[in-house]
Design a protein around this motif. Structure first.
Motif, PDB file in Angstrom:
ATOM      1  N   GLY A 181      -4.425   3.085  -4.655  1.00 50.76           N
ATOM      2  CA  GLY A 181      -3.913   4.362  -4.188  1.00 50.76           C
ATOM      3  C   GLY A 181      -2.986   4.958  -5.232  1.00 50.76           C
ATOM      4  N   GLU A 240      -7.459  10.488  -4.075  1.00 49.28           N
ATOM      5  CA  GLU A 240      -6.244   9.677  -3.983  1.00 49.28           C
ATOM      6  C   GLU A 240      -6.481   8.207  -4.302  1.00 49.28           C
ATOM      7  OE1 GLU A 240      -7.445  11.551  -1.559  1.00 49.28           O
ATOM      8  OE2 GLU A 240      -6.098  13.290  -1.526  1.00 49.28           O
ATOM      9  N   LEU A 241      -7.730   7.807  -4.506  1.00 49.30           N
ATOM     10  CA  LEU A 241      -8.063   6.412  -4.806  1.00 49.30           C
ATOM     11  C   LEU A 241      -8.752   6.345  -6.166  1.00 49.30           C
ATOM     12  CD1 LEU A 241      -9.416   5.236  -1.318  1.00 49.30           C
ATOM     13  CD2 LEU A 241      -7.117   4.933  -2.260  1.00 49.30           C
ATOM     14  N   SER A 299       0.479   3.830   5.158  1.00 47.83           N
ATOM     15  CA  SER A 299      -0.959   3.569   5.240  1.00 47.83           C
ATOM     16  C   SER A 299      -1.295   2.819   6.524  1.00 47.83           C
ATOM     17  CB  SER A 299      -1.417   2.749   4.037  1.00 47.83           C
ATOM     18  OG  SER A 299      -2.776   2.382   4.171  1.00 47.83           O
ATOM     19  N   TYR A 310      -6.087   0.013   2.310  1.00 44.04           N
ATOM     20  CA  TYR A 310      -7.014   0.070   1.184  1.00 44.04           C
ATOM     21  C   TYR A 310      -6.495   0.929   0.037  1.00 44.04           C
ATOM     22  CZ  TYR A 310     -10.461  -2.372   3.966  1.00 44.04           C
ATOM     23  OH  TYR A 310     -11.116  -3.330   4.698  1.00 44.04           O
ATOM     24  N   ASP A 311      -5.400   1.626   0.246  1.00 45.29           N
ATOM     25  CA  ASP A 311      -4.782   2.409  -0.819  1.00 45.29           C
ATOM     26  C   ASP A 311      -3.602   1.635  -1.403  1.00 45.29           C
ATOM     27  OD1 ASP A 311      -3.373   2.561   1.518  1.00 45.29           O
ATOM     28  OD2 ASP A 311      -3.206   4.746   1.560  1.00 45.29           O
ATOM     29  N   HIS A 342     -10.231  -0.361  -6.495  1.00 43.56           N
ATOM     30  CA  HIS A 342      -9.443   0.864  -6.636  1.00 43.56           C
ATOM     31  C   HIS A 342      -8.012   0.653  -6.175  1.00 43.56           C
ATOM     32  CE1 HIS A 342     -11.252   0.855  -2.571  1.00 43.56           C
ATOM     33  NE2 HIS A 342     -10.060   1.261  -2.215  1.00 43.56           N
ATOM     34  N   ALA A 385       0.835  -1.189   0.000  1.00 41.69           N
ATOM     35  CA  ALA A 385       0.000   0.000   0.000  1.00 41.69           C
ATOM     36  C   ALA A 385       0.875   1.246   0.000  1.00 41.69           C
ATOM     37  CB  ALA A 385      -0.927  -0.005   1.221  1.00 41.69           C
ATOM     38  N   ASN A 390       3.336   3.279  -7.386  1.00 42.22           N
ATOM     39  CA  ASN A 390       2.264   2.612  -8.132  1.00 42.22           C
ATOM     40  C   ASN A 390       2.652   2.629  -9.605  1.00 42.22           C
ATOM     41  OD1 ASN A 390      -0.072   1.878  -9.560  1.00 42.22           O
ATOM     42  ND2 ASN A 390      -1.430   2.789  -8.030  1.00 42.22           N
ATOM     43  N   ARG A 409     -13.382   7.587  -9.087  1.00 46.00           N
ATOM     44  CA  ARG A 409     -12.716   7.500  -7.791  1.00 46.00           C
ATOM     45  C   ARG A 409     -13.441   6.513  -6.881  1.00 46.00           C
ATOM     46  NH1 ARG A 409     -13.641  13.665  -6.399  1.00 46.00           N
ATOM     47  NH2 ARG A 409     -15.588  13.123  -7.486  1.00 46.00           N
TER      48      ARG A 409
END
Length: 965
Positions: A95, A303-304, A49, A53-54, A93, A45, A101, A297
């Motif tokens: 991050g 951001e997601l 974090s 979830y990101d 989704h 992530a 990424n 999003r």
């Protein structure tokens, strides 16, 4: 059949709780009776974090949680105790804040020509033509021009390439643009070093190669591969050249400085501005996101970015590691995050089950599932999970709200409504607040999504002469109103399904009828056009294909969910404060509790349709911890006493309010929320100065979050500093720890009384949750009192050392018998504040559940009747399987019951109340799991019963086990 957990324990992994921490915890969880760990996402992530979830890489474990060796140690610990692992999967989704990424980086670098362009739901031809083939990046804290000329945006040369930085952000410069940078003053370099100099020739060669890269509009696999190959070659050549040549190194450095401009000289930034305009992204102020953002999003979180798991390649790449863990037997089940965000949830879930059916060993038994899967799905009022979904059920918000409602006095709804209106002046109904909040969300933070839907609808209407007279404004208005009236999170219309599901047809008709009723001045024809388009019931037209219709419907469906979530969970749940224990994810605060009959029917339906769904009472996303809600439910038993108490508190604290230009702060509705929050979250036991100060800070942080979420006088987007300061000062004055504080002198005895009755509610909910159909789930730390509030309050590290010490005491009590056991149990009930009584009851029940798995997994659910004066204060049911039987006995509304008796002795509290139990003969024997006592049934008409007063004499709740052979 797949492994079905018997009890799960949710662990939140982050750098504060790692794989090794989890490994060390497994023996304790086993002693508690847990059979399966339920892990938050542990894939890589965004650095730092706290929730996972990101995620930024589906193919790696999160290095902040430990190494592969550490993860192996965690897995080994699970296997030692035969524990399963339920893994949180995030398919919707990623991050995008981190440059790590690589998918998103590639999209920003190459635009629609990126090999990952199809991975993200980006509109490359948006309504704003200036954004064609670009991604809007709303990351700037100020206007673009200001940020540029303040030198906050800077060009940097690194590792043989170029990037742009904006504080902690790093963004790629497209390789084709490197040519312009490198040739900016190349003639000056040639004049100094000589045109024939090998460094100059190599630099010109690199520039030539960059200018011949396949353009971004060429999207074939061959072009992508060539562009990547040539870019990497150019990067290596430039890095080597700069390393070998001081002249080139100095030249590039000077060029970069020229691009970065000079403060105060506006035209000196023209080169950097032109360079940025060449990129496949457009930097913008964060404030423009709501209107112009062109990537889907997660809700309204910039951001997601949503990914397109419906693309088979993206599905395979994003699940490769998860599938490997399943094949290796490490992961034994999946929890699917935000399933409603997916293009086609059912198709996605079938892909998972089809993979499992192909790749896993053949299953034994008749179960229709090859893999245990639960989905995070919020069910609206009257909504059922689609029965065709190949899952075990939901993650349990439906159970949470069903069980919580059982402890709310439904017959006091009008009285509590009158208290709320009288003390706060609030007049709008819950339904009206939801409608208005959803419209606010569509106007304030999701107007871009609404604009796209409106324009798409307008384009479709122009295709047919019967609908072309509908204006853009009328169509956009109709969509907005239908979404504001939509009663559930989403519908599930798909291209490959014949017709529309009956449930969806009902919800669409309901939404359109509501929208028409609310808009009498608007032609109903435009609403009917949208309705028929959603239902696929427009007359056949060669100009409007089914593919085009489904594309619009899909956009619509992926918008209704976020609008509902932001409007209800993140707005109205902080605005409608009648009884905030009902303001929960998936709840219906407008519905004041559940009757005993409604509870039993809800559990019957659950057993018939989804017997292995998760049963939760606290989660990482819950608005309040389970024991906070249990306390607040007590208020529903005493509306008159509550009204008088709050009225006194409001009068005595009036002097602490601040008069602002727009009115007093806090307003009465916020003050009403504050008193409930203090009652629910007040810590147990004595508070030293440090703990007391921290509690005050927690309340301040929570209340500021609450008023921002309510969006009345302040918000996250537009904070009102003076108002928020006034809220903070008000809280500080209320909580001043001095002998002369009249509020605390009155409040604390009232709070203590509520907390005691709340404890009884908590223990009743605990035993019902273990015994009912479904898989009981425990959020980390909730085996003791859970008095946390919404995140981030509920994500602080858990004190497991204390819990392990208490578990040792529970094990010793389990071994005790007779009067020794009863005396200790009574003492733990008397000193309930330390939580040992909750842990003991949970561990005993969960260990029995683990030992008698078939009874709890497959046993019939039979509601039990009770008789006597206080029969309505009891919830009881049995589970029956072959010759096994258990009976759960759980009191409710004890505050009301004791008030009616005005100090009756504990031995006579239940008077003549008795509960009917399954019996095979007169004098059937049941053993009390918690106390060890044995009881014989007695006859009552044609039934065998047990005296509730006798069963609950030494323990507030009962779990009775049939003891006959």
């Amino acid at each position: 059949m797949p492994r079905i957990p018997l009890a799960t324990y949710r662990l939140q992994f982050n750098h504060c709780f790692t794989f090794l921490d989890a490994a060390r915890l497994i023996p304790y969880l086993h002693a508690l009776g847990i059979t399966d760990c339920y892990a938050s996402s542990f894939l890589k992530a965004v650095p730092g974090s706290l929730h996972g979830y990101d995620l930024i890489d589906h193919g790696q474990l999160n290095p902040e949680l430990g190494s592969e060796t550490d993860f192996a140690a965690f897995v080994a610990a699970l296997k030692t105790y035969d524990m399963g692992l339920l893994v949180d999967v995030v398919p919707n989704h990623m991050g995008i804040l981190s440059a790590e990424n690589r998918w998103w980086w590639d999209v920003l670098e190459h635009g629609p020509g990126s090999r990952y362009a199809s991975a993200f739901d980006v509109d490359w031809t948006p309504l704003k033509r200036e954004l064609n083939d670009k991604v809007l990046l709303p990351i700037l804290g100020d206007q673009y021009g200001t940020a540029l000329e303040q030198q906050d945006i800077r060009l940097v040369c690194e590792e043989g390439g170029f990037v742009v930085t904006y504080f902690h952000h790093r963004l790629p410069i497209a390789p084709a643009s490197w040519a312009g940078i490198l040739s900016f003053r190349i003639d000056d370099l040639a004049g100094t070093a000589g045109e024939e100099h090998h460094a100059v020739q190599e630099l010109r060669s690199i520039v030539t190669a960059l200018r011949h890269l396949p353009p971004a509009r060429e999207r074939s696999m061959e072009s992508m591969a060539e562009r990547d190959r040539e870019t990497q070659l150019a990067r290596r050549r430039l890095a080597a050249l700069m390393s070998d040549s001081q002249d080139v190194r100095a030249y590039v450095g000077a060029t970069v400085e020229r691009y970065n401009g000079t403060k105060g000289a506006s035209d000196s930034f023209d080169h950097l501005d032109a360079l940025l305009n060449e990129q496949h992204y457009r930097l913008a102020s964060w404030r423009v996101a709501s209107e112009e953002i062109n990537y889907r999003r997660f809700f309204d979180i910039n951001e997601l970015a949503a990914i397109r798991t419906e693309d088979p390649r993206i599905f395979a790449e994003s699940h490769r590691l998860i599938f490997r863990l399943i094949k290796e037997g490490v992961a034994t089940g999946l929890r699917i995050d935000h399933v409603d965000g997916l293009y086609d949830p059912e198709h996605y879930l079938r892909q998972l089950q089809d993979w499992a059916a192909t790749e896993l060993p053949p299953q034994v038994g008749e179960d229709r599932l090859s893999l245990f899967i639960v989905v995070e799905k919020i069910l609206g009022a009257g909504e059922q999970l689609p029965c065709s979904w190949p899952v075990a059920g939901t993650t349990g918000y439906d159970f949470l709200n069903l069980l919580n409602g059982l402890f709310v006095r439904t017959d006091h709804a009008k009285a509590m409504e009158a208290v709320y209106r009288t003390l706060t002046g609030q007049r709008q109904s819950y339904e009206e607040l939801v409608y208005q909040a959803k419209k606010l969300i569509m106007r304030a933070s999701m107007s871009s999504e609404l604009n796209v839907l409106g324009h798409e609808l307008n384009r479709l209407s122009e295709r047919d002469r019967h609908y072309r007279d509908f204006t853009l404004n009328s169509l956009t208005h109709a969509v907005r109103e239908i979404i504001a009236c939509f009663p559930v999170y989403r519908s599930y219309v798909t291209a490959d399904r014949e017709g529309v599901l009956e449930r969806d047809r009902r919800f669409i008709h309901q939404a359109v009828a509501c929208a028409v009723q609310r808009n009498p001045a608007v032609s109903r024809q435009v609403f009917e056009f949208v309705r028929d388009l959603l239902l696929g019931s427009l007359p056949p037209s060669q100009k409007l294909t089914n593919e085009e219709r489904v594309r619009f419907v899909t956009r619509f469906q992926q918008t209704t969910g976020p609008v509902m979530a932001k409007g209800v969970e993140d707005t109205v749940c902080y605005l409608y404060n009648r009884l905030v224990s009902l303001n929960e994810v998936g709840g219906d605060p407008g519905r004041f509790g559940r009757s005993l009959e409604q509870f039993h029917q809800g559990i019957r339906d659950r057993y018939a349709g989804w017997p292995h769904a998760i049963s939760t009472t606290s989660t990482h996303d819950a608005k309040r911890g389970e024991d906070v809600r249990a306390r607040l439910n007590v208020l529903s038993e005493m509306p008159d006493r509550w009204r008088k108490a709050v009225a006194r508190w409001m009068r005595m604290n009036k002097r602490h309010r601040t008069e602002l230009e727009e009115g007093p702060a806090p307003e009465r509705n916020v003050e009403y929320l504050l008193y409930q929050t203090l009652i629910g979250a007040w810590p147990v036991g004595a508070l030293d100065a440090g703990r007391y100060e921290e509690f005050g800070k927690r309340i301040e942080r929570y209340m500021i979050k609450a008023v921002r979420e309510a969006k009345v006088r302040t918000s996250w987007v537009n904070s009102h500093e003076a108002y928020e300061d006034a809220i903070t000062r008000f809280i500080q004055k209320l909580l001043e720890r001095r002998s002369g504080n009249p509020f605390l002198n009155e409040f604390l005895p009232f709070q203590g009384m509520v907390a005691k009755y709340g404890m009884f509610n908590s223990l009743s909910m605990a035993v019902l949750k273990v015994a009912a159909p479904g898989v009981p789930d425990y959020y980390q730390g909730t085996e003791l009192w859970d008095l946390k509030l919404v995140d981030p309050d509920n994500r602080v590290p858990v004190d497991y050392a204390t819990r392990e010490s208490m578990m040792a005491e529970c094990v010793r009590l389990e071994r005790a018998t007779g009067e020794d056991r009863l005396a200790t149990l009574r003492a733990w009930c008397a000193s309930w504040e330390d939580g040992r009584i909750k842990m003991f009851l949970l561990s005993q029940a969960l260990r029995h559940r683990r030992a008698q798995a078939d009874l709890y997994l497959h046993g019939d659910y039979v509601p039990l009747a009770s008789q006597g004066r206080f029969h309505s204060h009891l919830c009881a049911f049995s589970r029956l399987y072959q010759d096994q039987a258990i009976v759960a006995v759980a009191p409710r509304f004890l505050a009301s019951m004791e008030a009616e008796q005005q100090g009756a002795s504990p031995d006579n509290l239940w008077q003549d109340t008795a509960v009917t139990v399954p019996s095979w003969k007169p004098g059937s024997v049941y053993r009390h799991l918690f106390t060890g006592e044995r009881f014989e049934t007695t006859g009552h008409g044609q039934h065998q019963v047990l005296s509730v007063g006798v069963v609950l004499r030494h323990c507030p709740v009962g779990l009775l086990i049939r003891s006959e052979p």
